[in-house]
Design an enzyme around this catalytic site. Structure first.
Site, PDB file in Angstrom:
ATOM      1  N   ARG A  58       0.833  -1.208   0.000  1.00  0.00           N
ATOM      2  CA  ARG A  58       0.000   0.000   0.000  1.00  0.00           C
ATOM      3  C   ARG A  58       0.868   1.260   0.000  1.00  0.00           C
ATOM      4  O   ARG A  58       0.520   2.274  -0.616  1.00  0.00           O
ATOM      5  CB  ARG A  58      -0.904  -0.032   1.229  1.00  0.00           C
ATOM      6  CG  ARG A  58      -1.906   1.120   1.300  1.00  0.00           C
ATOM      7  CD  ARG A  58      -2.955   0.836   2.373  1.00  0.00           C
ATOM      8  NE  ARG A  58      -3.915   1.924   2.488  1.00  0.00           N
ATOM      9  CZ  ARG A  58      -4.008   2.722   3.549  1.00  0.00           C
ATOM     10  NH1 ARG A  58      -3.215   2.554   4.586  1.00  0.00           N
ATOM     11  NH2 ARG A  58      -4.910   3.691   3.571  1.00  0.00           N
ATOM     12  N   HIS A  62       0.391   4.373  -2.522  1.00  0.00           N
ATOM     13  CA  HIS A  62       0.133   5.730  -2.045  1.00  0.00           C
ATOM     14  C   HIS A  62       1.269   6.681  -2.408  1.00  0.00           C
ATOM     15  O   HIS A  62       1.067   7.894  -2.460  1.00  0.00           O
ATOM     16  CB  HIS A  62      -0.108   5.719  -0.532  1.00  0.00           C
ATOM     17  CG  HIS A  62      -1.488   5.287  -0.168  1.00  0.00           C
ATOM     18  ND1 HIS A  62      -2.288   5.981   0.723  1.00  0.00           N
ATOM     19  CD2 HIS A  62      -2.237   4.242  -0.580  1.00  0.00           C
ATOM     20  CE1 HIS A  62      -3.453   5.374   0.833  1.00  0.00           C
ATOM     21  NE2 HIS A  62      -3.443   4.305   0.054  1.00  0.00           N
ATOM     22  N   GLY A  68       3.878  10.808  -8.572  1.00  0.00           N
ATOM     23  CA  GLY A  68       4.657   9.726  -9.156  1.00  0.00           C
ATOM     24  C   GLY A  68       5.444   8.984  -8.097  1.00  0.00           C
ATOM     25  O   GLY A  68       5.427   9.327  -6.916  1.00  0.00           O
ATOM     26  N   SER A  72       7.875  10.587  -2.112  1.00  0.00           N
ATOM     27  CA  SER A  72       7.372  11.790  -1.433  1.00  0.00           C
ATOM     28  C   SER A  72       6.552  11.424  -0.201  1.00  0.00           C
ATOM     29  O   SER A  72       6.506  12.170   0.779  1.00  0.00           O
ATOM     30  CB  SER A  72       6.522  12.633  -2.398  1.00  0.00           C
ATOM     31  OG  SER A  72       5.385  11.913  -2.845  1.00  0.00           O
ATOM     32  N   ASN A  90      -3.946   8.699   4.554  1.00  0.00           N
ATOM     33  CA  ASN A  90      -2.701   8.205   5.140  1.00  0.00           C
ATOM     34  C   ASN A  90      -2.626   8.275   6.659  1.00  0.00           C
ATOM     35  O   ASN A  90      -2.034   7.409   7.303  1.00  0.00           O
ATOM     36  CB  ASN A  90      -1.503   8.988   4.574  1.00  0.00           C
ATOM     37  CG  ASN A  90      -1.351   8.813   3.073  1.00  0.00           C
ATOM     38  OD1 ASN A  90      -1.828   7.847   2.497  1.00  0.00           O
ATOM     39  ND2 ASN A  90      -0.682   9.767   2.434  1.00  0.00           N
ATOM     40  N   HIS A 189      -6.339  -6.065  -2.230  1.00  0.00           N
ATOM     41  CA  HIS A 189      -7.127  -6.198  -1.001  1.00  0.00           C
ATOM     42  C   HIS A 189      -7.378  -7.658  -0.626  1.00  0.00           C
ATOM     43  O   HIS A 189      -8.165  -7.933   0.276  1.00  0.00           O
ATOM     44  CB  HIS A 189      -8.453  -5.446  -1.144  1.00  0.00           C
ATOM     45  CG  HIS A 189      -8.304  -3.965  -1.029  1.00  0.00           C
ATOM     46  ND1 HIS A 189      -9.363  -3.087  -1.124  1.00  0.00           N
ATOM     47  CD2 HIS A 189      -7.200  -3.194  -0.837  1.00  0.00           C
ATOM     48  CE1 HIS A 189      -8.916  -1.849  -0.986  1.00  0.00           C
ATOM     49  NE2 HIS A 189      -7.606  -1.892  -0.823  1.00  0.00           N
ATOM     50  N   ASP A 234      -9.870  -9.383   3.259  1.00  0.00           N
ATOM     51  CA  ASP A 234     -10.278 -10.673   2.700  1.00  0.00           C
ATOM     52  C   ASP A 234     -10.533 -11.612   3.871  1.00  0.00           C
ATOM     53  O   ASP A 234      -9.600 -12.107   4.497  1.00  0.00           O
ATOM     54  CB  ASP A 234      -9.177 -11.208   1.780  1.00  0.00           C
ATOM     55  CG  ASP A 234      -9.382 -12.654   1.355  1.00  0.00           C
ATOM     56  OD1 ASP A 234     -10.445 -13.232   1.677  1.00  0.00           O
ATOM     57  OD2 ASP A 234      -8.474 -13.213   0.720  1.00  0.00           O
ATOM     58  N   THR A 237      -8.932 -15.708   3.342  1.00  0.00           N
ATOM     59  CA  THR A 237      -7.505 -16.016   3.527  1.00  0.00           C
ATOM     60  C   THR A 237      -6.746 -14.691   3.667  1.00  0.00           C
ATOM     61  O   THR A 237      -6.091 -14.249   2.715  1.00  0.00           O
ATOM     62  CB  THR A 237      -6.957 -16.824   2.334  1.00  0.00           C
ATOM     63  OG1 THR A 237      -7.379 -16.169   1.105  1.00  0.00           O
ATOM     64  CG2 THR A 237      -7.466 -18.245   2.333  1.00  0.00           C
ATOM     65  N   ASP A 242      -4.051 -14.421  -2.886  1.00  0.00           N
ATOM     66  CA  ASP A 242      -4.744 -15.318  -3.796  1.00  0.00           C
ATOM     67  C   ASP A 242      -5.896 -14.569  -4.468  1.00  0.00           C
ATOM     68  O   ASP A 242      -5.902 -13.333  -4.471  1.00  0.00           O
ATOM     69  CB  ASP A 242      -5.238 -16.566  -3.048  1.00  0.00           C
ATOM     70  CG  ASP A 242      -6.093 -16.209  -1.830  1.00  0.00           C
ATOM     71  OD1 ASP A 242      -6.625 -15.064  -1.776  1.00  0.00           O
ATOM     72  OD2 ASP A 242      -6.251 -17.065  -0.931  1.00  0.00           O
TER      73      ASP A 242
END
Length: 314
Positions: A58, A62, A68, A72, A90, A189, A234, A237, A242
């Site tokens: 993540r 982010h 880009g 940062s 954040n 996710h 999830d 699992t 997966d």
């Protein structure tokens, strides 16, 4: 060759600007043990806490969606700018900074001033996915680190958990991604956890949610209080990369409103169906979309710098 001829060839993509290109072999001679060092540190961190794999993935996302892939997101506030750490998507949520700092100190010891924080974040994301059973991909390297950050862009450009499908498609399209790539990247996710505050409205107020699933979540996420209580994105699992995330969507067991929007009678339903039955296709599409994301507006050549400390500019 005239300037106009060069411009024409650039437009056709027949020649490239060497200083602006990333390469998978960038550190081969400059710091040959860099990638192995990053991998070992990531495996150690994920073994200690599986959720850290999702957090590092993540962190890369982010970072890349704001200015880009330039690290940062790692910068602390200064007198000249407010960093991105306190942006709504954040604050009290983004994690893994300590792992990146540890990796940076290791590679600085090996090769001072060579490996950028932006590249560390990109490689750590890949290694995290692999550590949790997901696909690998060749990370393009040679990014340099920004000398500024943008709170405003972080607040405006990072897609949130309450977005509807059209808003999600627009958000990703603005960064050059197709709706198929949106669905593939959302498959991230399949690992990680989320705070109650971000899915409370869904489990108490929305109708396109499995009733037993909603009830099971309400025990840990009451209608008031418990904002920071965690539930897996999830439920099937949570620590394995997966395709269960997509199967959950088919059963109306998406944790976020934005998750379930991908399978709610809209244009992306068919893509969710494909990934739910074909893990190999999802793995391939996810890896390719991650390579594409890693190429979002990198600083290369003489732009930016190689930060000695990822939290601050040199």
């Amino acid at each position: 060759m005239s300037d106009s001829s060069i411009r024409f060839l650039l437009m056709l993509g027949l020649i490239g600007i060497v200083s602006g290109e990333l390469s998978s072999t960038f550190y081969l001679t400059k710091c040959p043990t860099a990638l192995l060092t990053i991998k070992a540190a990531v495996i150690s961190a994920v073994n200690k806490e599986p959720r850290m794999g999702a957090s590092l993935l993540r962190l890369h996302f982010h970072d890349c969606f704001v200015q880009g892939c330039d690290a940062s997101v790692l910068l602390d506030d200064t007198s000249n700018f407010t960093g991105e750490k306190t942006a709504f998507p954040n604050v009290n949520s983004l994690r893994g900074f300590d792992v990146i700092d540890k990796i940076k100190s290791l590679v600085e010891f090996l090769c001072p001033g060579v490996v950028s924080c932006a590249d560390i974040v990109a490689v750590a994301a890949r290694d995290s996915v692999v550590a949790l059973g997901g696909p690998s991909w060749s990370v393009q390297l040679g990014r340099r680190d920004s000398t500024t950050a943008s709170l405003n862009i972080a607040n405006s450009d990072l897609p949130g958990p309450t977005l509807d499908l059209n808003s999600l498609i627009t958000s990703f399209s603005n960064k050059g991604f197709t709706s198929q790539e949106l669905v593939a990247l959302s498959g991230a996710h399949t690992i990680g956890k989320a705070r109650c505050k971000l899915f409370r409205t869904r489990i108490f107020n929305e109708s396109n949610i499995d009733s037993s699933f909603a009830k099971s979540l309400q025990g840990n996420c009451p209608s008031t209080g418990g904002d920071d209580n965690l539930s897996p994105l999830d439920v099937t699992t949570p620590n394995t990369f997966d395709n269960a995330y997509f199967k959950n969507l088919q059963s109306n067991k998406g944790l976020f409103h934005s998750d379930q929007e991908l399978f709610n009678g809209g244009s992306t339903d068919s893509q969710v169906n494909t990934y739910s039955t074909n893990f190999a296709t999802f793995r391939t599409d996810f890896a390719n979309a991650m390579i594409k994301m890693g190429n979002l507006n990198p600083l290369t050549g003489s732009n930016g710098q190689i930060r000695t400390d990822c939290k601050k500019i040199n």
